[in-house]
Design an enzyme around this catalytic site. Structure first.
Site, PDB file in Angstrom:
ATOM      1  N   GLU A 165      69.547 151.949  74.330  1.00  0.00           N
ATOM      2  CA  GLU A 165      70.823 151.228  74.437  1.00  0.00           C
ATOM      3  C   GLU A 165      71.992 152.117  74.031  1.00  0.00           C
ATOM      4  OE1 GLU A 165      72.543 146.806  73.761  1.00  0.00           O
ATOM      5  OE2 GLU A 165      70.485 147.305  74.255  1.00  0.00           O
ATOM      6  N   HIS A 222      77.765 141.769  63.107  1.00  0.00           N
ATOM      7  CA  HIS A 222      78.375 143.088  62.902  1.00  0.00           C
ATOM      8  C   HIS A 222      78.021 143.672  61.528  1.00  0.00           C
ATOM      9  CE1 HIS A 222      80.761 143.258  66.630  1.00  0.00           C
ATOM     10  NE2 HIS A 222      80.841 141.941  66.482  1.00  0.00           N
ATOM     11  N   THR A 223      76.870 143.306  61.055  1.00  0.00           N
ATOM     12  CA  THR A 223      76.367 143.876  59.800  1.00  0.00           C
ATOM     13  C   THR A 223      75.292 144.925  60.036  1.00  0.00           C
ATOM     14  OG1 THR A 223      74.734 142.104  59.639  1.00  0.00           O
ATOM     15  CG2 THR A 223      76.826 141.761  58.492  1.00  0.00           C
ATOM     16  N   ASP A 224      74.638 144.894  61.198  1.00  0.00           N
ATOM     17  CA  ASP A 224      73.464 145.751  61.395  1.00  0.00           C
ATOM     18  C   ASP A 224      73.820 147.229  61.435  1.00  0.00           C
ATOM     19  OD1 ASP A 224      74.713 145.354  63.857  1.00  0.00           O
ATOM     20  OD2 ASP A 224      72.846 145.143  64.989  1.00  0.00           O
ATOM     21  N   TYR A 247      83.567 146.920  70.939  1.00  0.00           N
ATOM     22  CA  TYR A 247      82.487 146.957  69.948  1.00  0.00           C
ATOM     23  C   TYR A 247      82.478 148.313  69.249  1.00  0.00           C
ATOM     24  CZ  TYR A 247      77.748 146.040  68.122  1.00  0.00           C
ATOM     25  OH  TYR A 247      76.654 145.846  67.314  1.00  0.00           O
ATOM     26  N   ALA A 269      75.507 136.480  77.915  1.00  0.00           N
ATOM     27  CA  ALA A 269      75.724 135.347  77.021  1.00  0.00           C
ATOM     28  C   ALA A 269      75.674 135.741  75.549  1.00  0.00           C
ATOM     29  CB  ALA A 269      74.685 134.260  77.297  1.00  0.00           C
ATOM     30  N   SER A 292      69.766 142.448  77.374  1.00  0.00           N
ATOM     31  CA  SER A 292      69.473 143.879  77.507  1.00  0.00           C
ATOM     32  C   SER A 292      68.315 144.287  76.608  1.00  0.00           C
ATOM     33  CB  SER A 292      70.729 144.706  77.181  1.00  0.00           C
ATOM     34  OG  SER A 292      71.192 144.459  75.869  1.00  0.00           O
ATOM     35  N   ASP A 337      68.999 143.354  67.653  1.00  0.00           N
ATOM     36  CA  ASP A 337      68.490 142.698  68.855  1.00  0.00           C
ATOM     37  C   ASP A 337      67.064 143.138  69.160  1.00  0.00           C
ATOM     38  OD1 ASP A 337      71.082 141.825  68.870  1.00  0.00           O
ATOM     39  OD2 ASP A 337      71.692 143.002  70.616  1.00  0.00           O
ATOM     40  N   SER A 368      71.176 138.836  74.002  1.00  0.00           N
ATOM     41  CA  SER A 368      70.350 140.047  74.039  1.00  0.00           C
ATOM     42  C   SER A 368      69.460 140.150  75.264  1.00  0.00           C
ATOM     43  CB  SER A 368      69.507 140.173  72.766  1.00  0.00           C
ATOM     44  OG  SER A 368      70.331 140.269  71.645  1.00  0.00           O
TER      45      SER A 368
END
Length: 406
Positions: free
Chosen positions: A185, A54-56, A249, A143, A148, A197, A146
């Site tokens: 996305e 959760h840094t990107d 998210y 899972a 997607s 990702d 990534s």
């Protein structure tokens, strides 16, 4: 998938396909569906993030590796502007449409991640024509690895080569493809993710971790040889439901953006005095989220420094601290993830943490070489005791980026 005997239930392993097997699966599905030969087969990997969760989307750092598990796409051009897509998960239900009609809100389900790439490329001035494509994948679904992004990136490199866009040959061009996949996305699939990702899938190198600085999208290749250090990275797919477009998210991203506005910074990466920043925030939830992001960025820096110094055995405490921060301050773990991490540590892991967006998905454990089966047995036993669904396992090796395989 292979199994290992266990007194209660077998331990399940997710095996990666070779280039030949993946290409054959995708090509055969293409022939059955469209009655002609594909022009080629391309593949893109899933990823596992070593640290930096959760840094990107906060301008921060993250450190993923590409997995040997990949999504394979057999593709051929069409001259009528039409588009066809079929997946090995539902070969009896192919999708058909027109490239020009694909846009946010016009497609749904898994098709958004594939057809949406054509729209995103066109939005960036890289228009493509019609195509048929068949998808086969060994990246575990749901899972947090990534799957997607692997689909988006495999389609991106396929369309890039098929239509001569010229972006796949160097890192600058691949960075442009990353941007198109992120737009796919975010805008077509409606998942408010960052860009880690896609960068991992398109810009990683074999045997290296990808240190991604999301402030400017620059990357540094960090040699990552666990085998040389006598270690392995065990990935634990908890099978707990995982989705990044269910609102949780996006809510955390919105909280971080709101906190940045209160602090008068563009992103939380610009916070240099954490105690002062926390004191300036009147909302307790914002304080917790900011504390995680700022300390997690610091952990990425420390982790990368240890690896560069040949001290990968010293990173376990950073993994443990990351998980605790994600559990307490960011609140994105779940019982299955917490049990997986605790059981792996109790079985001898040097460090363990959840990986990916959370709310289910996977955990990783740094373990002694050769001990992955025993640690997996311990985790599976802990899951059985809690009456959780049986987990699945794989050993992650830093692999190469999206490319043509046939």
């Amino acid at each position: 998938m292979s199994t290992v005997a266990h007194p209660d239930r077998p331990v399940r392993w997710a095996e990666a396909w070779s280039d030949e097997e993946g290409a054959a699966r995708a090509a055969e599905l293409f022939r059955r569906t469209y009655g002609r030969e594909p022009e080629g087969v391309w593949a893109a990997p899933g990823r596992v993030n070593l640290i930096g969760e959760h840094t990107d989307y906060n301008g921060g750092l993250c450190l993923p590796i590409a997995l040997p598990h990949r999504t394979f796409v057999a593709l051929a051009r069409r001259d009528d502007g039409g588009a066809g897509l079929v997946s090995d998960l539902a070969p009896e239900r192919p999708w058909r449409g027109r490239v020009a009609d694909v846009a946010p809100g016009t497609v749904e389900g898994w098709v958004t991640y594939a057809a949406g790439v054509a729209w995103a490329l066109a939005e960036d001035g890289l228009a493509v024509g019609g195509f048929d494509a068949a998808v086969a994948s060994c990246v575990p679904l749901g899972a947090g690895l990534s799957s997607s992004a692997a689909l988006e990136c495999s389609v991106a490199v396929a369309l890039d080569e098929a239509y001569g866009l010229g972006q796949g040959g160097d890192d600058a061009g691949r960075s442009r493809l990353v941007t198109a996949c992120i737009r796919t996305e975010n805008e077509v699939a409606g998942a408010a993710t960052g860009g880690m990702d896609q960068a991992a899938s398109l810009r990683s190198q074999q045997g290296h971790a990808l240190l991604l600085d999301t402030r400017d999208d620059s990357v540094t290749q960090v040699p990552f040889d666990l085998a040389g250090a006598g270690l392995e990275l065990l990935v634990i797919d908890t099978k707990a439901p995982h989705s990044l477009n269910d609102g949780q998210y996006a809510a955390r991203r919105a909280t971080c953006e709101a906190a940045a506005r209160v602090l008068g910074v563009g992103t939380l990466r610009e916070v240099t005095d954490l105690p002062a920043a926390l004191a300036a925030l009147g909302d307790e939830e914002q304080r917790r989220r900011v504390r995680h992001v700022v300390t997690e960025i610091a952990r990425v820096e420390d982790f990368a420094a240890e690896v560069r110094a040949g001290q990968v055995r010293q990173v376990g405490h950073l993994m443990d601290a990351s998980h605790e921060s994600l559990r307490v301050d960011y609140e994105v773990t779940c019982p299955e993830l917490d049990v997986a991490v605790a059981a792996a540590r109790a079985a001898g892991a040097l460090g363990a943490r959840m990986t990916g967006g959370g709310f289910g998905g996977s955990a990783i454990a740094l373990v002694e070489a050769g001990s992955s089966p025993a640690v997996a047995e311990a985790v599976a036993a802990a899951f059985a005791e809690q009456r959780f669904a049986a987990p699945e396992f794989l050993v992650a090796v830093a692999s190469g980026p999206a490319r043509r395989v046939s």
